[in-house]
Design a protein around this motif. Structure first.
Motif, PDB file in Angstrom:
ATOM      1  N   ALA A 121      -0.773   1.633   6.444  1.00  0.00           N
ATOM      2  CA  ALA A 121      -0.109   2.537   5.502  1.00  0.00           C
ATOM      3  C   ALA A 121      -0.904   3.836   5.353  1.00  0.00           C
ATOM      4  CB  ALA A 121       0.052   1.853   4.142  1.00  0.00           C
ATOM      5  N   ALA A 122      -2.219   3.716   5.333  1.00  0.00           N
ATOM      6  CA  ALA A 122      -3.051   4.913   5.211  1.00  0.00           C
ATOM      7  C   ALA A 122      -2.910   5.810   6.443  1.00  0.00           C
ATOM      8  CB  ALA A 122      -4.510   4.510   5.019  1.00  0.00           C
ATOM      9  N   ALA A 123      -2.903   5.191   7.623  1.00  0.00           N
ATOM     10  CA  ALA A 123      -2.778   5.967   8.865  1.00  0.00           C
ATOM     11  C   ALA A 123      -1.465   6.731   8.904  1.00  0.00           C
ATOM     12  CB  ALA A 123      -2.899   5.044  10.066  1.00  0.00           C
ATOM     13  N   GLN A 124      -0.385   6.116   8.407  1.00  0.00           N
ATOM     14  CA  GLN A 124       0.915   6.782   8.389  1.00  0.00           C
ATOM     15  C   GLN A 124       0.905   8.018   7.498  1.00  0.00           C
ATOM     16  OE1 GLN A 124       3.414   3.533   7.124  1.00  0.00           O
ATOM     17  NE2 GLN A 124       4.035   3.038   9.218  1.00  0.00           N
ATOM     18  N   ARG A 125      -0.034   8.069   6.575  1.00  0.00           N
ATOM     19  CA  ARG A 125      -0.095   9.189   5.631  1.00  0.00           C
ATOM     20  C   ARG A 125      -1.261  10.120   5.918  1.00  0.00           C
ATOM     21  NH1 ARG A 125       2.498   5.085   4.278  1.00  0.00           N
ATOM     22  NH2 ARG A 125       4.287   5.216   2.881  1.00  0.00           N
TER      23      ARG A 125
ATOM     24  N   ALA B  63       0.828  -1.207   0.000  1.00  0.00           N
ATOM     25  CA  ALA B  63       0.000   0.000   0.000  1.00  0.00           C
ATOM     26  C   ALA B  63       0.862   1.257   0.000  1.00  0.00           C
ATOM     27  CB  ALA B  63      -0.931  -0.013   1.218  1.00  0.00           C
ATOM     28  N   ALA B  64       1.986   1.220   0.704  1.00  0.00           N
ATOM     29  CA  ALA B  64       2.886   2.374   0.708  1.00  0.00           C
ATOM     30  C   ALA B  64       3.373   2.682  -0.699  1.00  0.00           C
ATOM     31  CB  ALA B  64       4.068   2.102   1.638  1.00  0.00           C
ATOM     32  N   THR B  65       3.714   1.629  -1.436  1.00  0.00           N
ATOM     33  CA  THR B  65       4.154   1.821  -2.821  1.00  0.00           C
ATOM     34  C   THR B  65       3.052   2.452  -3.660  1.00  0.00           C
ATOM     35  OG1 THR B  65       5.670  -0.071  -2.690  1.00  0.00           O
ATOM     36  CG2 THR B  65       4.963   0.615  -4.895  1.00  0.00           C
ATOM     37  N   LEU B  66       1.844   1.954  -3.506  1.00  0.00           N
ATOM     38  CA  LEU B  66       0.724   2.472  -4.289  1.00  0.00           C
ATOM     39  C   LEU B  66       0.398   3.922  -3.931  1.00  0.00           C
ATOM     40  CD1 LEU B  66      -1.613  -0.659  -4.059  1.00  0.00           C
ATOM     41  CD2 LEU B  66      -0.447   0.161  -6.125  1.00  0.00           C
ATOM     42  N   LEU B  67       0.400   4.222  -2.645  1.00  0.00           N
ATOM     43  CA  LEU B  67      -0.002   5.551  -2.200  1.00  0.00           C
ATOM     44  C   LEU B  67       1.055   6.616  -2.456  1.00  0.00           C
ATOM     45  CD1 LEU B  67      -1.756   4.562   1.152  1.00  0.00           C
ATOM     46  CD2 LEU B  67      -2.836   5.175  -1.029  1.00  0.00           C
ATOM     47  N   GLU B  68       2.288   6.202  -2.700  1.00  0.00           N
ATOM     48  CA  GLU B  68       3.359   7.152  -2.992  1.00  0.00           C
ATOM     49  C   GLU B  68       3.552   7.364  -4.494  1.00  0.00           C
ATOM     50  OE1 GLU B  68       6.694   5.591  -0.879  1.00  0.00           O
ATOM     51  OE2 GLU B  68       5.760   5.916   1.080  1.00  0.00           O
ATOM     52  N   ALA B  69       2.682   6.730  -5.303  1.00  0.00           N
ATOM     53  CA  ALA B  69       2.765   6.911  -6.753  1.00  0.00           C
ATOM     54  C   ALA B  69       2.340   8.328  -7.125  1.00  0.00           C
ATOM     55  CB  ALA B  69       1.872   5.885  -7.450  1.00  0.00           C
ATOM     56  N   ALA B  70       2.766   8.754  -8.298  1.00  0.00           N
ATOM     57  CA  ALA B  70       2.411  10.106  -8.762  1.00  0.00           C
ATOM     58  C   ALA B  70       0.898  10.269  -8.875  1.00  0.00           C
ATOM     59  CB  ALA B  70       3.071  10.361 -10.110  1.00  0.00           C
TER      60      ALA B  70
ATOM     61  N   SER C  76       0.589  14.569  -2.946  1.00  0.00           N
ATOM     62  CA  SER C  76       1.293  15.570  -3.744  1.00  0.00           C
ATOM     63  C   SER C  76       1.752  16.758  -2.903  1.00  0.00           C
ATOM     64  CB  SER C  76       0.382  16.047  -4.888  1.00  0.00           C
ATOM     65  OG  SER C  76      -0.748  16.730  -4.348  1.00  0.00           O
ATOM     66  N   MET C  77       1.088  16.973  -1.733  1.00  0.00           N
ATOM     67  CA  MET C  77       1.457  18.091  -0.871  1.00  0.00           C
ATOM     68  C   MET C  77       2.456  17.676   0.212  1.00  0.00           C
ATOM     69  SD  MET C  77      -2.340  19.757  -0.445  1.00  0.00           S
ATOM     70  CE  MET C  77      -1.783  20.923   0.813  1.00  0.00           C
ATOM     71  N   GLY C  78       2.988  16.455   0.061  1.00  0.00           N
ATOM     72  CA  GLY C  78       4.000  16.045   1.027  1.00  0.00           C
ATOM     73  C   GLY C  78       3.452  15.237   2.168  1.00  0.00           C
ATOM     74  N   GLY C  79       2.371  14.502   1.921  1.00  0.00           N
ATOM     75  CA  GLY C  79       1.760  13.730   2.977  1.00  0.00           C
ATOM     76  C   GLY C  79       2.488  12.466   3.333  1.00  0.00           C
ATOM     77  N   LYS C  80       3.697  12.243   2.833  1.00  0.00           N
ATOM     78  CA  LYS C  80       4.420  11.011   3.118  1.00  0.00           C
ATOM     79  C   LYS C  80       5.161  11.057   4.430  1.00  0.00           C
ATOM     80  CE  LYS C  80       6.600  11.138  -0.877  1.00  0.00           C
ATOM     81  NZ  LYS C  80       7.544  10.738  -1.926  1.00  0.00           N
ATOM     82  N   GLN C  81       5.202  12.208   5.093  1.00  0.00           N
ATOM     83  CA  GLN C  81       5.999  12.281   6.316  1.00  0.00           C
ATOM     84  C   GLN C  81       5.417  11.416   7.418  1.00  0.00           C
ATOM     85  OE1 GLN C  81       4.138  14.777   5.178  1.00  0.00           O
ATOM     86  NE2 GLN C  81       3.045  15.825   6.803  1.00  0.00           N
TER      87      GLN C  81
ATOM     88  N   ASP D 187      -7.807 -10.622   3.627  1.00  0.00           N
ATOM     89  CA  ASP D 187      -8.084  -9.623   4.657  1.00  0.00           C
ATOM     90  C   ASP D 187      -6.826  -9.110   5.349  1.00  0.00           C
ATOM     91  OD1 ASP D 187     -10.792  -9.573   4.257  1.00  0.00           O
ATOM     92  OD2 ASP D 187     -11.318 -10.728   6.043  1.00  0.00           O
ATOM     93  N   ARG D 188      -5.870  -9.983   5.601  1.00  0.00           N
ATOM     94  CA  ARG D 188      -4.679  -9.531   6.342  1.00  0.00           C
ATOM     95  C   ARG D 188      -3.923  -8.462   5.574  1.00  0.00           C
ATOM     96  NH1 ARG D 188      -4.345 -11.546  10.956  1.00  0.00           N
ATOM     97  NH2 ARG D 188      -5.051 -13.635  11.497  1.00  0.00           N
ATOM     98  N   VAL D 189      -3.884  -8.587   4.283  1.00  0.00           N
ATOM     99  CA  VAL D 189      -3.264  -7.555   3.454  1.00  0.00           C
ATOM    100  C   VAL D 189      -4.060  -6.256   3.569  1.00  0.00           C
ATOM    101  CG1 VAL D 189      -2.870  -6.872   1.052  1.00  0.00           C
ATOM    102  CG2 VAL D 189      -2.091  -9.110   1.856  1.00  0.00           C
ATOM    103  N   ALA D 190      -5.380  -6.361   3.560  1.00  0.00           N
ATOM    104  CA  ALA D 190      -6.219  -5.169   3.695  1.00  0.00           C
ATOM    105  C   ALA D 190      -5.957  -4.450   5.016  1.00  0.00           C
ATOM    106  CB  ALA D 190      -7.693  -5.558   3.586  1.00  0.00           C
ATOM    107  N   LEU D 191      -5.727  -5.211   6.083  1.00  0.00           N
ATOM    108  CA  LEU D 191      -5.428  -4.589   7.377  1.00  0.00           C
ATOM    109  C   LEU D 191      -4.076  -3.887   7.345  1.00  0.00           C
ATOM    110  CD1 LEU D 191      -6.775  -7.356   9.792  1.00  0.00           C
ATOM    111  CD2 LEU D 191      -7.923  -5.280   8.978  1.00  0.00           C
ATOM    112  N   GLY D 192      -3.161  -4.388   6.510  1.00  0.00           N
ATOM    113  CA  GLY D 192      -1.896  -3.689   6.304  1.00  0.00           C
ATOM    114  C   GLY D 192      -2.094  -2.363   5.592  1.00  0.00           C
ATOM    115  N   VAL D 193      -3.070  -2.324   4.686  1.00  0.00           N
ATOM    116  CA  VAL D 193      -3.393  -1.071   3.990  1.00  0.00           C
ATOM    117  C   VAL D 193      -3.853  -0.022   5.005  1.00  0.00           C
ATOM    118  CG1 VAL D 193      -4.893   0.020   2.277  1.00  0.00           C
ATOM    119  CG2 VAL D 193      -3.955  -2.270   1.842  1.00  0.00           C
ATOM    120  N   TYR D 194      -4.608  -0.430   5.998  1.00  0.00           N
ATOM    121  CA  TYR D 194      -5.039   0.500   7.055  1.00  0.00           C
ATOM    122  C   TYR D 194      -3.832   1.192   7.680  1.00  0.00           C
ATOM    123  CZ  TYR D 194     -10.004  -0.899   7.590  1.00  0.00           C
ATOM    124  OH  TYR D 194     -11.350  -1.116   7.419  1.00  0.00           O
TER     125      TYR D 194
END
Length: 363
Positions: free
Chosen positions: A272-276, A245-252, A358-363, A263-270
């Motif tokens: 990655a989303a929270a970190q961003r 999910a981190a790879t996908l969410l950091e795409a242009a 795009s506004m730098g939400g990766k921190q 499901d376990r992968v989906a919980l990992g997406v949660y």
């Protein structure tokens, strides 16, 4: 002088197959085959014999039956401890279903484990050699399944939980995961999502290919193009889901929705989303597949497709018993649908995901 009556009496003589045959006017062979469910005996005769067995309280001697037929009336199941989720929470429900399905037909269930792929074959051989299993239920079918090759070579009956590309001589029960993933895509498309990503499961398993097909067909029906950059394969754990999910969410041009094959992968997406700083269900929609209990404990609860694992176990047990009784394995193939559970992890398209990155939400 009359002898005193005694409360001691001889035990009742055990009812035999011969007694049953005499009472029914059938041969011993017909009665025996009817009791064991052989398909050359008509259902009406089988029912008649089984009713007489109940009336006469006939109890077969399992040891004698094993000697005569070469069968122990036991189904085998080997748990592969090397699997990423060998102790998965739904295993208990699956085994309960297997045991119940076996018991309904007068069979028992033998469960063994193999701690590595190297010991797996030895476990199958020893269970068969020691008379602890007449046939096997094989969980989670693989694309190139070495268990299938071994049991074919040994001429031992088996049924698969999952389908096979080489179906010759194979029986199976499976959930149509491809239909579920297809439905997930259409659900998201109806909510306005067009950039939909897919994180697939373990590619050594047959289900992954089918679920990928479901994703592609769902996108086609929705009139959407599949972006290869938004498809990630072979992820099965929470940590792998988070990294994907981190790879996908950091795409242009990140997705606004992610379909996950497990499901376990989906919980990992949660995670990655929270970190961003993204909110699941509003900023990013997520669907899973399996219906594990952990999906109810996150916020919002995971939209997913639930599988009745107890029913799957029972159906597999009964298919294997039918195969043991002589039915053609290629006629013993069944599938069922997963149940869509619409919760809070999906919602209308929102572009905060793209804007935040795009506004730098990766921190």
């Amino acid at each position: 002088m009359q002898p005193h009556a005694t409360s001691m009496s001889k035990p009742a003589r055990r009812v035999t197959i011969s007694d049953m045959a005499d009472a029914l006017g059938l041969t011993k062979s017909t009665v025996s085959r009817a009791m064991n469910g052989y398909t050359d005996i008509s259902p009406a005769t089988q029912l008649r014999v089984k009713r007489m067995a109940e009336q006469m309280n006939y109890q077969p001697l399992s040891h004698a039956q094993a000697i005569k037929t070469g069968r122990t009336r036991a189904l085998g199941f080997v748990l592969q401890l090397s699997d990423h989720d060998a102790h998965r929470p739904f295993l208990a429900e699956f085994l309960a279903g297997l045991s119940a399905g076996a018991s309904d037909e007068g069979y028992t269930l033998t469960v063994a484990s193999a701690d590595s792929d190297a010991t797996l074959f030895d476990t199958f051989r020893s269970l068969r050699r020691d008379g602890k299993a007449d046939g096997f239920v094989l969980p989670r079918a693989m694309v190139r399944d070495p268990r299938v090759a071994l049991l074919r070579e040994m001429d031992v009956p088996f049924v698969l939980y999952g389908r096979q590309d080489d179906p010759k001589g194979c029986s199976w029960f499976d959930i149509r995961g491809e239909d579920a993933i297809h439905e997930a895509v259409l659900h998201l498309a109806e909510l306005g999502h067009s950039r939909i990503a897919f994180i697939n499961g373990g590619t050594k398993y047959s289900y992954a290919r089918l679920r990928h097909q479901g994703f592609v067909s769902g996108m086609a029906e929705a009139g959407l193009d599949v972006d290869p950059d938004l498809v990630i394969e072979n992820k099965v754990t929470l940590a792998e889901g988070q990294a994907a999910a981190a790879t996908l969410l950091e795409a242009a041009a990140p997705p606004t929705a992610i379909v996950c094959a497990v499901d376990r992968v989906a919980l990992g997406v949660y995670r990655a989303a929270a970190q961003r700083g993204l909110s699941i269900g509003s900023d990013l929609s997520v669907t899973g597949y399996d219906g594990i209990e952990d999906g109810t404990h996150v916020h919002p609860a995971l939209t997913t497709f639930a599988v009745d694992n107890r029913d799957a176990g029972a159906r597999l047990a009964k298919l294997l018993i039918r195969r043991l009784r002589g039915e053609d394995p290629e006629t013993l193939r069944e599938t069922a649908s997963a149940q869509f559970i619409n919760r809070g992890s999906t919602g209308p398209r929102h572009d905060k995901c793209r804007n935040n990155i795009s506004m730098g939400g990766k921190q």
